[in-house]
Design an enzyme around this catalytic site. Sequence first.
Site, PDB file in Angstrom:
ATOM      1  N   LYS A 107       0.863  -1.176   0.000  1.00  0.00           N
ATOM      2  CA  LYS A 107       0.000   0.000   0.000  1.00  0.00           C
ATOM      3  C   LYS A 107       0.903   1.230   0.000  1.00  0.00           C
ATOM      4  O   LYS A 107       1.674   1.463   0.929  1.00  0.00           O
ATOM      5  CB  LYS A 107      -0.908   0.015   1.231  1.00  0.00           C
ATOM      6  CG  LYS A 107      -1.864   1.209   1.245  1.00  0.00           C
ATOM      7  CD  LYS A 107      -2.765   1.179   2.471  1.00  0.00           C
ATOM      8  CE  LYS A 107      -3.706   2.359   2.497  1.00  0.00           C
ATOM      9  NZ  LYS A 107      -4.572   2.348   3.692  1.00  0.00           N
ATOM     10  N   ARG A 148     -10.663   9.401   1.303  1.00  0.00           N
ATOM     11  CA  ARG A 148     -10.549  10.044   2.611  1.00  0.00           C
ATOM     12  C   ARG A 148     -11.700  11.005   2.851  1.00  0.00           C
ATOM     13  O   ARG A 148     -12.153  11.169   3.983  1.00  0.00           O
ATOM     14  CB  ARG A 148      -9.192  10.751   2.713  1.00  0.00           C
ATOM     15  CG  ARG A 148      -8.032   9.765   2.806  1.00  0.00           C
ATOM     16  CD  ARG A 148      -6.680  10.434   2.789  1.00  0.00           C
ATOM     17  NE  ARG A 148      -5.611   9.444   2.872  1.00  0.00           N
ATOM     18  CZ  ARG A 148      -4.330   9.701   2.655  1.00  0.00           C
ATOM     19  NH1 ARG A 148      -3.950  10.941   2.345  1.00  0.00           N
ATOM     20  NH2 ARG A 148      -3.429   8.747   2.742  1.00  0.00           N
ATOM     21  N   LYS A 156       1.161  10.102   5.797  1.00  0.00           N
ATOM     22  CA  LYS A 156       1.324   8.705   6.197  1.00  0.00           C
ATOM     23  C   LYS A 156       2.591   8.069   5.616  1.00  0.00           C
ATOM     24  O   LYS A 156       2.705   6.849   5.519  1.00  0.00           O
ATOM     25  CB  LYS A 156       0.088   7.899   5.778  1.00  0.00           C
ATOM     26  CG  LYS A 156      -1.204   8.442   6.367  1.00  0.00           C
ATOM     27  CD  LYS A 156      -2.386   7.528   6.116  1.00  0.00           C
ATOM     28  CE  LYS A 156      -3.660   8.069   6.769  1.00  0.00           C
ATOM     29  NZ  LYS A 156      -4.800   7.135   6.662  1.00  0.00           N
ATOM     30  N   GLU A 180       7.877  -6.690   1.548  1.00  0.00           N
ATOM     31  CA  GLU A 180       6.672  -6.546   2.378  1.00  0.00           C
ATOM     32  C   GLU A 180       5.753  -7.753   2.207  1.00  0.00           C
ATOM     33  O   GLU A 180       5.231  -8.299   3.180  1.00  0.00           O
ATOM     34  CB  GLU A 180       5.928  -5.261   1.980  1.00  0.00           C
ATOM     35  CG  GLU A 180       6.565  -3.973   2.456  1.00  0.00           C
ATOM     36  CD  GLU A 180       6.199  -3.655   3.905  1.00  0.00           C
ATOM     37  OE1 GLU A 180       5.513  -4.472   4.551  1.00  0.00           O
ATOM     38  OE2 GLU A 180       6.605  -2.588   4.385  1.00  0.00           O
ATOM     39  N   LYS A 215      -2.282  -1.612  -3.663  1.00  0.00           N
ATOM     40  CA  LYS A 215      -3.104  -0.409  -3.641  1.00  0.00           C
ATOM     41  C   LYS A 215      -2.207   0.821  -3.723  1.00  0.00           C
ATOM     42  O   LYS A 215      -1.242   0.915  -2.955  1.00  0.00           O
ATOM     43  CB  LYS A 215      -3.922  -0.373  -2.339  1.00  0.00           C
ATOM     44  CG  LYS A 215      -4.858   0.814  -2.200  1.00  0.00           C
ATOM     45  CD  LYS A 215      -5.630   0.748  -0.882  1.00  0.00           C
ATOM     46  CE  LYS A 215      -6.580   1.931  -0.756  1.00  0.00           C
ATOM     47  NZ  LYS A 215      -7.347   1.901   0.500  1.00  0.00           N
ATOM     48  N   SER A 273     -10.152   5.270  -5.201  1.00  0.00           N
ATOM     49  CA  SER A 273     -11.103   6.350  -5.455  1.00  0.00           C
ATOM     50  C   SER A 273     -10.615   7.350  -6.488  1.00  0.00           C
ATOM     51  O   SER A 273     -11.380   7.825  -7.322  1.00  0.00           O
ATOM     52  CB  SER A 273     -11.399   7.068  -4.136  1.00  0.00           C
ATOM     53  OG  SER A 273     -10.208   7.594  -3.564  1.00  0.00           O
ATOM     54  N   TYR A 300     -15.141   0.376  -7.406  1.00  0.00           N
ATOM     55  CA  TYR A 300     -16.434   1.027  -7.231  1.00  0.00           C
ATOM     56  C   TYR A 300     -17.304   0.854  -8.465  1.00  0.00           C
ATOM     57  O   TYR A 300     -18.502   1.122  -8.420  1.00  0.00           O
ATOM     58  CB  TYR A 300     -16.226   2.509  -6.914  1.00  0.00           C
ATOM     59  CG  TYR A 300     -15.340   2.728  -5.709  1.00  0.00           C
ATOM     60  CD1 TYR A 300     -15.834   2.578  -4.416  1.00  0.00           C
ATOM     61  CD2 TYR A 300     -13.986   3.026  -5.855  1.00  0.00           C
ATOM     62  CE1 TYR A 300     -15.012   2.734  -3.310  1.00  0.00           C
ATOM     63  CE2 TYR A 300     -13.154   3.192  -4.746  1.00  0.00           C
ATOM     64  CZ  TYR A 300     -13.668   3.048  -3.491  1.00  0.00           C
ATOM     65  OH  TYR A 300     -12.854   3.199  -2.388  1.00  0.00           O
TER      66      TYR A 300
END
Length: 348
Positions: free
Chosen positions: A217, A227, A240, A256, A271, A297, A336
Amino acid sequence: MRETIGKLRERGLDVRLEDNALALTRRPRRGRAADWSRRLTRENAVTVDDLIWPIFLIEGENRREPVAAMPGVERLSVDEAVRAAEEAAALGIPALALFPYTEPGLRDPLGSEALNPENLTCRALRAIKRAVPTIGLVTDVALDPYTSHGHDGLLDGERVLNDATVAVLARQALTQAEAGADVIAPSDMMDGRVGAIRQALDAAGRSDVQIMSYAAKYASAFYGPFRDAIGTKKTLVGDKRTYQMDPANGDEALREAELDVIEGADMLMVKPGLPYLDVVWRLKERFRLPTFAYQVSGEYAMIQAAAQNGWIDGEAAMLESLLAFKRAGADGVLTYFAPTVARRLKGL
């Protein structure tokens, strides 16, 4: 044809009819000449079975609240989420992914609401499972929907605490599993969280609950509309980048993912999606686990905005973008567009 060739010859070009031209051993266009042939030789296809539909939850009853930055997407109250699950089942969509909009009054620095067995996500899990027991339910494990500072973990000053956060995430995962989650999807990017969650689930007799790791991510610019949808855009303090991955790194994604596989992940996720197709490919090739991409998004919003302005064919771009994930090796996509694609594939 002859008229066109004649004009080209007048310009000094030695052009001949194909029937009289030097024979070519390979003509790839032969296989593309007819629809039946294109379908017969197509290497990848998008099906309804490839889709996970992310939905946003809000408090209340009979509420559908549009997300301004995501045309066609709404926040749903629990009863409306049940209706969405019924629609998904009717369309053959295998699973939903749930994301709550937590009311500001329920947010605190510790993300305490995440552990409440009566929180919005848990109530939605139980309601959907009662109404549509056959549909898969994927839940997000992270503290950002519940913290007043908008981070995925606990803070000590400006520092996000890893191990203390992991302990809370394991409890959050168990709370969701007890409410009916089929797949726990930790999106926080804390080190060691997959192993801690697996141990907590197994110790509680929840060994049947799967873990879909957000293995790669990235600290991406494509999350903005999301968000906004869950209410963290205004609350986030700083950024972040100390725990989400640097967009410049590909090899790091393999490291990872390897850790998550060792710790017990059943599935891997990348992502965002389209900007990181190379990472999808590399993870699938290396680990051969079920691998998913999240068409986030920002990706969705760009296609929708361009389509609404008449700059692109929205439906064609939607289908092409999903096909790209399959070509890169993804077994499925969180998107979506899921209900729209499912209806399109079924000719509805």
